[in-house]
Scaffold this motif. Sequence first.
Motif, PDB file in Angstrom:
ATOM      1  N   LEU A   9      16.330  11.003  19.897  1.00 44.29           N
ATOM      2  CA  LEU A   9      16.653  12.233  19.178  1.00 44.29           C
ATOM      3  C   LEU A   9      18.163  12.359  19.053  1.00 44.29           C
ATOM      4  O   LEU A   9      18.886  12.334  20.053  1.00 44.29           O
ATOM      5  CB  LEU A   9      16.077  13.438  19.922  1.00 44.29           C
ATOM      6  CG  LEU A   9      16.260  14.805  19.284  1.00 44.29           C
ATOM      7  CD1 LEU A   9      15.466  14.885  17.982  1.00 44.29           C
ATOM      8  CD2 LEU A   9      15.825  15.907  20.236  1.00 44.29           C
ATOM      9  N   VAL A  10      18.635  12.485  17.829  1.00 48.05           N
ATOM     10  CA  VAL A  10      20.065  12.674  17.574  1.00 48.05           C
ATOM     11  C   VAL A  10      20.346  14.168  17.548  1.00 48.05           C
ATOM     12  O   VAL A  10      19.760  14.895  16.738  1.00 48.05           O
ATOM     13  CB  VAL A  10      20.478  12.035  16.234  1.00 48.05           C
ATOM     14  CG1 VAL A  10      21.952  12.311  15.941  1.00 48.05           C
ATOM     15  CG2 VAL A  10      20.217  10.545  16.270  1.00 48.05           C
ATOM     16  N   PRO A  11      21.216  14.676  18.439  1.00 46.64           N
ATOM     17  CA  PRO A  11      21.451  16.126  18.491  1.00 46.64           C
ATOM     18  C   PRO A  11      22.062  16.640  17.203  1.00 46.64           C
ATOM     19  O   PRO A  11      23.006  16.067  16.671  1.00 46.64           O
ATOM     20  CB  PRO A  11      22.417  16.279  19.673  1.00 46.64           C
ATOM     21  CG  PRO A  11      23.084  14.947  19.803  1.00 46.64           C
ATOM     22  CD  PRO A  11      22.053  13.941  19.396  1.00 46.64           C
ATOM     23  N   ASN A  13      29.634  13.373  12.923  1.00 46.97           N
ATOM     24  CA  ASN A  13      30.092  12.823  11.643  1.00 46.97           C
ATOM     25  C   ASN A  13      29.426  11.501  11.304  1.00 46.97           C
ATOM     26  O   ASN A  13      29.170  11.200  10.145  1.00 46.97           O
ATOM     27  CB  ASN A  13      31.610  12.605  11.674  1.00 46.97           C
ATOM     28  CG  ASN A  13      32.392  13.856  11.351  1.00 46.97           C
ATOM     29  OD1 ASN A  13      31.840  14.826  10.857  1.00 46.97           O
ATOM     30  ND2 ASN A  13      33.682  13.848  11.638  1.00 46.97           N
ATOM     31  N   ASN A  14      29.159  10.692  12.348  1.00 44.87           N
ATOM     32  CA  ASN A  14      28.725   9.325  12.069  1.00 44.87           C
ATOM     33  C   ASN A  14      27.920   8.787  13.240  1.00 44.87           C
ATOM     34  O   ASN A  14      28.100   9.206  14.388  1.00 44.87           O
ATOM     35  CB  ASN A  14      29.949   8.434  11.814  1.00 44.87           C
ATOM     36  CG  ASN A  14      29.566   7.058  11.342  1.00 44.87           C
ATOM     37  OD1 ASN A  14      28.681   6.905  10.500  1.00 44.87           O
ATOM     38  ND2 ASN A  14      30.191   6.029  11.886  1.00 44.87           N
ATOM     39  N   GLY A  36      27.566   8.314  18.817  1.00 46.24           N
ATOM     40  CA  GLY A  36      27.854   9.354  17.842  1.00 46.24           C
ATOM     41  C   GLY A  36      29.338   9.649  17.798  1.00 46.24           C
ATOM     42  O   GLY A  36      29.983   9.782  18.840  1.00 46.24           O
ATOM     43  N   SER A  37      29.906   9.725  16.606  1.00 48.81           N
ATOM     44  CA  SER A  37      31.310  10.087  16.421  1.00 48.81           C
ATOM     45  C   SER A  37      31.353  11.515  15.892  1.00 48.81           C
ATOM     46  O   SER A  37      30.687  11.839  14.895  1.00 48.81           O
ATOM     47  CB  SER A  37      31.990   9.140  15.430  1.00 48.81           C
ATOM     48  OG  SER A  37      31.991   7.816  15.926  1.00 48.81           O
ATOM     49  N   PHE A  38      32.136  12.373  16.568  1.00 49.88           N
ATOM     50  CA  PHE A  38      32.177  13.788  16.239  1.00 49.88           C
ATOM     51  C   PHE A  38      33.510  14.161  15.594  1.00 49.88           C
ATOM     52  O   PHE A  38      34.504  13.432  15.718  1.00 49.88           O
ATOM     53  CB  PHE A  38      31.918  14.625  17.487  1.00 49.88           C
ATOM     54  CG  PHE A  38      30.538  14.436  18.060  1.00 49.88           C
ATOM     55  CD1 PHE A  38      29.523  15.303  17.725  1.00 49.88           C
ATOM     56  CD2 PHE A  38      30.256  13.372  18.900  1.00 49.88           C
ATOM     57  CE1 PHE A  38      28.243  15.132  18.235  1.00 49.88           C
ATOM     58  CE2 PHE A  38      28.981  13.181  19.420  1.00 49.88           C
ATOM     59  CZ  PHE A  38      27.977  14.068  19.084  1.00 49.88           C
ATOM     60  N   VAL A  45      27.843   8.241  23.769  1.00 45.64           N
ATOM     61  CA  VAL A  45      26.623   7.436  23.752  1.00 45.64           C
ATOM     62  C   VAL A  45      25.432   8.388  23.833  1.00 45.64           C
ATOM     63  O   VAL A  45      25.252   9.103  24.821  1.00 45.64           O
ATOM     64  CB  VAL A  45      26.593   6.434  24.919  1.00 45.64           C
ATOM     65  CG1 VAL A  45      25.273   5.665  24.919  1.00 45.64           C
ATOM     66  CG2 VAL A  45      27.761   5.457  24.819  1.00 45.64           C
ATOM     67  N   LEU A  46      24.616   8.408  22.770  1.00 48.76           N
ATOM     68  CA  LEU A  46      23.486   9.325  22.702  1.00 48.76           C
ATOM     69  C   LEU A  46      22.227   8.737  23.316  1.00 48.76           C
ATOM     70  O   LEU A  46      21.357   9.471  23.786  1.00 48.76           O
ATOM     71  CB  LEU A  46      23.214   9.698  21.242  1.00 48.76           C
ATOM     72  CG  LEU A  46      24.411  10.269  20.461  1.00 48.76           C
ATOM     73  CD1 LEU A  46      24.022  10.516  19.015  1.00 48.76           C
ATOM     74  CD2 LEU A  46      24.921  11.533  21.113  1.00 48.76           C
TER      75      LEU A  46
END
Length: 457
Positions: free
Chosen positions: A149-151, A343-344, A355-357, A364-365
């Motif tokens: 799951l990607v937050p 963002n990415n 994940g890049s914010f 690391v997700l």
Amino acid sequence: MGVLSSMYVATSGLNAMGTDMSVIGNNITNLNTVGFKQGRAVFANVYGQTMTGRSNTVNTSQPGSGVYVDAIQQEFTQGSVQASTNALDLAIQGNGFLTVRSKDGQKFYTRNGELALDKTGRIVDTSNRALQGYMNKNGRIQPVLSDILVPQTTVPPKATQNVFSRINLDAGMTEKLKEGREFEKSSNIFDSLGIQHLLTYKFIPTSVAGQWAFQATMDGASLTKGGGSISYPPLGRKTPKTLKGMVGLIQFDGNGNVKSVNYGGSPLKRDANGVVHALYQTTLADKAATPVSFDVVIPTKGQTIRPNRINGVTQQVLQLTQYNAPSSTVEETQDGHKSGDLNNLAIGRDGKIVGSFSNGVQKVLGVVAIASFNNPGGLASVGGNAYIESIASGVPNFGRPGQGGRGALLSNSLELSTTDLGRQMVDMITAERGYQASASIIATDNTILNTLLTRIG
């Protein structure tokens, strides 16, 4: 064996060649199916009965009873990899399968890595089955397999706990007692609300060889606890100058290393490694909970500094040298950040989903899981480029990519079908000839029967 038996033997050939053509047709029609593994028909002869009559001790008398398709084997060879524009597209380079879970909880295994995000943030395949892996919870990768799951929420701010600055102060300013400008450096730090503040240090050369005074301020805020007072002889002046607050006098040795620090009466503590910490407290106008306390450390040569883990405290480590080079900040890091949105996404060869914010944070997700089987050829195909385990395949062994003989992951990539069109065309011609020859046997047997019936009639 009689003529009628011969016709039934030829019929088995027609059936077997027809099945072979079905396998070949399936391979060819899936030429452009991502992750498809071509199959092949495995033939076996039917048990040949022993003819009665004269005994032959040299050779047996078994004319054979025909042929049948014993198995249809999937050839799990590596397919060619093609680049794609979707960062979530995955190809496995090596052994193993991606694992996806349907809504009813059943697990499927596939080499088709065409993936996307659904509206809930799950990574899913084209059949809306959720990709399986190990999620990051509270900074630790969990050992339990689950949906990835990607937050979709904003990453909360983090107050700065550690600031590290490596600074060189020009030895020419104090060793040669030259008139020199003060050296100033600033660090951006964050409080618990994610509001940025400017922490500024001013270093001032004195008229004492190897000695520098410093003073620190943050957004002009006043200290509510701690602080000291120092006096030093400025270069080119007779009247001493006094500084108050977050201040100190630094004395360097002849090798350019910190020899001692005088914090002017500021509250101090000494940790287990013998390192001195100067403690200060200030009030922020935005009423944030942290940081309000500062822990300033200027280590001498060889001292080990442990990272600060205490919420509400910002530890500033000043690693200072005095060499004959212009004053400059050589290195600087801080671990706080403001809030940010995703963002990415990027997936590494090791399966880590990063994940890049928008606040510059990378996190690391989770990690994509790879399933391996003792006998992948025993997997049962259920269509949609997916397989399920069977008694023949054995149970799946889950793990990270690149470990335990599992393949690595390639993002922005898809594994193409392994169908070899040239080979399939040759196999098709061979199957057609086999079918034609079997049909000719039946035609010949029919002619023989007609001759027999004519002669009898």
